[in-house]
Design a protein around this motif. Structure first.
Motif, PDB file in Angstrom:
ATOM      1  N   GLU A 224       0.832  -1.202   0.000  1.00 43.28           N
ATOM      2  CA  GLU A 224       0.000   0.000   0.000  1.00 43.28           C
ATOM      3  C   GLU A 224       0.869   1.255   0.000  1.00 43.28           C
ATOM      4  OE1 GLU A 224      -3.706   1.602   2.695  1.00 43.28           O
ATOM      5  OE2 GLU A 224      -3.617  -0.532   2.185  1.00 43.28           O
ATOM      6  N   GLU A 225       2.076   1.152   0.544  1.00 38.95           N
ATOM      7  CA  GLU A 225       3.001   2.288   0.485  1.00 38.95           C
ATOM      8  C   GLU A 225       3.350   2.636  -0.956  1.00 38.95           C
ATOM      9  OE1 GLU A 225       2.819   0.826   4.424  1.00 38.95           O
ATOM     10  OE2 GLU A 225       3.340  -0.285   2.607  1.00 38.95           O
ATOM     11  N   ASP A 226       3.521   1.623  -1.797  1.00 39.88           N
ATOM     12  CA  ASP A 226       3.771   1.883  -3.218  1.00 39.88           C
ATOM     13  C   ASP A 226       2.570   2.561  -3.868  1.00 39.88           C
ATOM     14  OD1 ASP A 226       6.395   0.943  -3.457  1.00 39.88           O
ATOM     15  OD2 ASP A 226       5.740  -1.123  -3.800  1.00 39.88           O
ATOM     16  N   MET A 227       1.375   2.150  -3.484  1.00 42.66           N
ATOM     17  CA  MET A 227       0.164   2.782  -4.011  1.00 42.66           C
ATOM     18  C   MET A 227       0.119   4.255  -3.628  1.00 42.66           C
ATOM     19  SD  MET A 227      -2.190  -0.473  -2.951  1.00 42.66           S
ATOM     20  CE  MET A 227      -3.736   0.392  -2.930  1.00 42.66           C
ATOM     21  N   ASP A 228       0.442   4.540  -2.369  1.00 41.57           N
ATOM     22  CA  ASP A 228       0.470   5.932  -1.911  1.00 41.57           C
ATOM     23  C   ASP A 228       1.544   6.724  -2.666  1.00 41.57           C
ATOM     24  OD1 ASP A 228      -1.559   5.487  -0.056  1.00 41.57           O
ATOM     25  OD2 ASP A 228      -0.161   5.046   1.576  1.00 41.57           O
ATOM     26  N   LEU A 240      -3.518   3.142 -11.484  1.00 44.33           N
ATOM     27  CA  LEU A 240      -2.577   2.091 -11.128  1.00 44.33           C
ATOM     28  C   LEU A 240      -3.164   0.704 -11.344  1.00 44.33           C
ATOM     29  CD1 LEU A 240       0.166   1.437  -9.766  1.00 44.33           C
ATOM     30  CD2 LEU A 240      -1.031   1.522  -7.568  1.00 44.33           C
ATOM     31  N   THR A 241      -2.396  -0.148 -11.999  1.00 46.76           N
ATOM     32  CA  THR A 241      -2.735  -1.562 -12.114  1.00 46.76           C
ATOM     33  C   THR A 241      -1.783  -2.367 -11.233  1.00 46.76           C
ATOM     34  OG1 THR A 241      -3.700  -1.466 -14.326  1.00 46.76           O
ATOM     35  CG2 THR A 241      -2.726  -3.544 -13.671  1.00 46.76           C
ATOM     36  N   ILE A 242      -2.357  -3.337 -10.520  1.00 44.07           N
ATOM     37  CA  ILE A 242      -1.572  -4.224  -9.662  1.00 44.07           C
ATOM     38  C   ILE A 242      -1.909  -5.650 -10.058  1.00 44.07           C
ATOM     39  CG2 ILE A 242      -0.981  -4.869  -7.296  1.00 44.07           C
ATOM     40  CD1 ILE A 242      -2.286  -2.196  -6.414  1.00 44.07           C
ATOM     41  N   GLY A 243      -0.888  -6.481 -10.251  1.00 46.22           N
ATOM     42  CA  GLY A 243      -1.112  -7.864 -10.629  1.00 46.22           C
ATOM     43  C   GLY A 243      -0.563  -8.840  -9.620  1.00 46.22           C
ATOM     44  N   SER A 244       0.710  -9.206  -9.780  1.00 46.97           N
ATOM     45  CA  SER A 244       1.317 -10.286  -8.993  1.00 46.97           C
ATOM     46  C   SER A 244       1.274 -10.067  -7.486  1.00 46.97           C
ATOM     47  CB  SER A 244       2.778 -10.484  -9.428  1.00 46.97           C
ATOM     48  OG  SER A 244       2.851 -10.882 -10.772  1.00 46.97           O
ATOM     49  N   ALA A 245       1.234  -8.831  -7.037  1.00 48.15           N
ATOM     50  CA  ALA A 245       1.250  -8.563  -5.597  1.00 48.15           C
ATOM     51  C   ALA A 245      -0.069  -8.897  -4.912  1.00 48.15           C
ATOM     52  CB  ALA A 245       1.603  -7.102  -5.343  1.00 48.15           C
ATOM     53  N   LEU A 246      -1.163  -8.992  -5.670  1.00 50.81           N
ATOM     54  CA  LEU A 246      -2.481  -9.224  -5.074  1.00 50.81           C
ATOM     55  C   LEU A 246      -2.640 -10.669  -4.602  1.00 50.81           C
ATOM     56  CD1 LEU A 246      -4.795  -7.308  -7.569  1.00 50.81           C
ATOM     57  CD2 LEU A 246      -4.040  -6.551  -5.305  1.00 50.81           C
ATOM     58  N   ASP A 247      -3.354 -10.831  -3.502  1.00 49.23           N
ATOM     59  CA  ASP A 247      -3.549 -12.188  -2.978  1.00 49.23           C
ATOM     60  C   ASP A 247      -4.372 -13.065  -3.924  1.00 49.23           C
ATOM     61  OD1 ASP A 247      -5.981 -10.899  -2.504  1.00 49.23           O
ATOM     62  OD2 ASP A 247      -6.134 -11.517  -0.404  1.00 49.23           O
ATOM     63  N   CYS A 248      -5.233 -12.464  -4.750  1.00 47.70           N
ATOM     64  CA  CYS A 248      -6.005 -13.257  -5.713  1.00 47.70           C
ATOM     65  C   CYS A 248      -5.127 -13.772  -6.850  1.00 47.70           C
ATOM     66  CB  CYS A 248      -7.181 -12.464  -6.265  1.00 47.70           C
ATOM     67  SG  CYS A 248      -6.761 -10.953  -7.147  1.00 47.70           S
ATOM     68  N   PHE A 249      -3.898 -13.265  -6.936  1.00 52.28           N
ATOM     69  CA  PHE A 249      -2.915 -13.740  -7.915  1.00 52.28           C
ATOM     70  C   PHE A 249      -1.678 -14.315  -7.222  1.00 52.28           C
ATOM     71  CE2 PHE A 249      -4.842 -10.241 -10.672  1.00 52.28           C
ATOM     72  CZ  PHE A 249      -5.665 -11.116 -11.369  1.00 52.28           C
ATOM     73  N   GLY A 251      -0.162 -13.230  -4.381  1.00 56.64           N
ATOM     74  CA  GLY A 251       0.694 -12.309  -3.643  1.00 56.64           C
ATOM     75  C   GLY A 251       0.238 -12.089  -2.215  1.00 56.64           C
ATOM     76  N   ASP A 252       0.821 -11.080  -1.576  1.00 53.29           N
ATOM     77  CA  ASP A 252       0.554 -10.799  -0.159  1.00 53.29           C
ATOM     78  C   ASP A 252      -0.374  -9.610   0.053  1.00 53.29           C
ATOM     79  OD1 ASP A 252       2.366 -12.840   0.640  1.00 53.29           O
ATOM     80  OD2 ASP A 252       4.045 -11.459   0.303  1.00 53.29           O
ATOM     81  N   LEU A 253      -0.585  -8.811  -0.971  1.00 59.19           N
ATOM     82  CA  LEU A 253      -1.409  -7.607  -0.845  1.00 59.19           C
ATOM     83  C   LEU A 253      -2.879  -7.997  -1.030  1.00 59.19           C
ATOM     84  CD1 LEU A 253      -1.323  -4.514  -0.513  1.00 59.19           C
ATOM     85  CD2 LEU A 253      -0.999  -4.337  -2.999  1.00 59.19           C
ATOM     86  N   ASP A 256      -9.048  -7.086  -1.326  1.00 56.81           N
ATOM     87  CA  ASP A 256     -10.113  -6.313  -0.674  1.00 56.81           C
ATOM     88  C   ASP A 256      -9.573  -5.012  -0.090  1.00 56.81           C
ATOM     89  OD1 ASP A 256     -11.995  -8.222  -1.321  1.00 56.81           O
ATOM     90  OD2 ASP A 256     -11.920  -9.215   0.636  1.00 56.81           O
ATOM     91  N   ASP A 257      -8.347  -5.019   0.398  1.00 54.85           N
ATOM     92  CA  ASP A 257      -7.748  -3.794   0.925  1.00 54.85           C
ATOM     93  C   ASP A 257      -7.474  -2.786  -0.190  1.00 54.85           C
ATOM     94  OD1 ASP A 257      -7.835  -4.914   3.439  1.00 54.85           O
ATOM     95  OD2 ASP A 257      -5.683  -5.346   3.558  1.00 54.85           O
ATOM     96  N   VAL A 258      -7.058  -3.284  -1.337  1.00 59.10           N
ATOM     97  CA  VAL A 258      -6.810  -2.404  -2.482  1.00 59.10           C
ATOM     98  C   VAL A 258      -8.111  -1.771  -2.958  1.00 59.10           C
ATOM     99  CG1 VAL A 258      -6.014  -2.315  -4.879  1.00 59.10           C
ATOM    100  CG2 VAL A 258      -4.731  -3.634  -3.189  1.00 59.10           C
TER     101      VAL A 258
END
Length: 268
Positions: A224-228, A240-249, A251-253, A256-258
């Motif tokens: 989330e720091e990168d998002m900020d 912003l697009t996020i892929g590999s970092a998301l838990d649905c893919f 990752g650990d991010l 739902d928090d995103v």
């Protein structure tokens, strides 16, 4: 600033791939293995349409489906049908098939390779594409990387699954000139794409300062720091697009928090 979701397809599956490892078999020499597989962070048998329905549920707009090579049309069309007008489509888009993909439910078509020839923009092709789909439904993919021998130099647009360098730098002049032809830009920072190693801060800053149209950045987000950081560097203008970092893919991010972060940024 918005979170723009993604569905990346490779060989008909939803995957997350390290962008810089994509290779065409035809580009390898006879001494190398016949099949070159990209480095994968994640792969699932879950249908692409399921992810599209998830994005529709959460009212996320402007996301994209990217076809990484052949064998992905069926899955891509299923995703578009599941969320009509909610997703853009890229990968192998030309003036011959662009309208077909819009008719299949895409809000926009995303194009790079088709409008480049010998490292230069082919403006005849670009104008033909605009005449077919309209400026308002065209996204130009300016995904880019630095030359290997110039790690501090400018970013250059890369085509053909990010393997071929063009002569076109991503800078203020390029963004101003190409904005008259499209509705948005999509920019992957190829060197960090899929690596969860942090964003390309100078690229985000450049896009925020100089893009006259909406622009989406992808590459390297891990927290989330990168998002900020994208929000601050892009002055709220860079989505912003996020892929590999998301838990649905894998990752650990937490996805739902995103989504919660996105809704907070876009609250009335």
């Amino acid at each position: 600033m918005k979170f723009r979701p993604c569905i990346d397809l490779h060989n008909g599956q939803v995957k997350q791939i390290v962008g810089s490892t994509l290779k065409d078999i035809s580009d390898t020499t006879s001494e190398k293995a016949e099949t070159v597989m990209p480095a994968e962070n994640f792969a699932t048998d879950r249908p692409a349409a399921d992810f599209a329905k998830l994005y529709e549920r959460d009212q996320l707009t402007g996301g994209h489906v990217i076809k990484l090579g052949p064998g992905n049309d069926e899955a891509a069309k299923a995703a578009l049908a599941a969320y009509p007008q909610g997703l853009q489509i890229g990968g192998g888009i030309t003036d011959a098939n662009a309208k077909e993909w819009l008719d299949a439910g895409a809000s926009h078509v995303i194009v790079t390779s088709h409008v480049f020839q010998n490292g230069q923009i082919n403006y005849d092709r670009l104008e033909q594409l605009v005449s077919i789909v309209g400026k308002e439904r065209l996204v130009l993919d300016l995904s880019c990387r630095r030359q290997p021998n110039d790690p501090d130099g400018p970013y250059f647009v890369v085509t053909d699954r990010w393997q071929k360098y063009t002569d076109l730098p991503v800078n203020e002049t390029t963004l101003q000139k190409l904005a008259v032809y499209c509705d948005e830009f999509l920019v992957h920072g190829v060197e960090v794409e899929g690596k969860r190693c942090g964003i390309l801060q100078d690229l985000v800053l450049l896009l925020g300062q100089h893009s006259p149209v909406p622009v989406t950045y992808a590459g390297g987000v891990r927290s989330e720091e990168d998002m900020d950081r994208v929000l601050a560097l892009g002055n709220g203008k860079v989505d912003l697009t996020i892929g590999s970092a998301l838990d649905c893919f894998g990752g650990d991010l937490k996805y739902d928090d995103v989504v919660a972060w996105h809704k907070k940024q876009n609250a009335d």
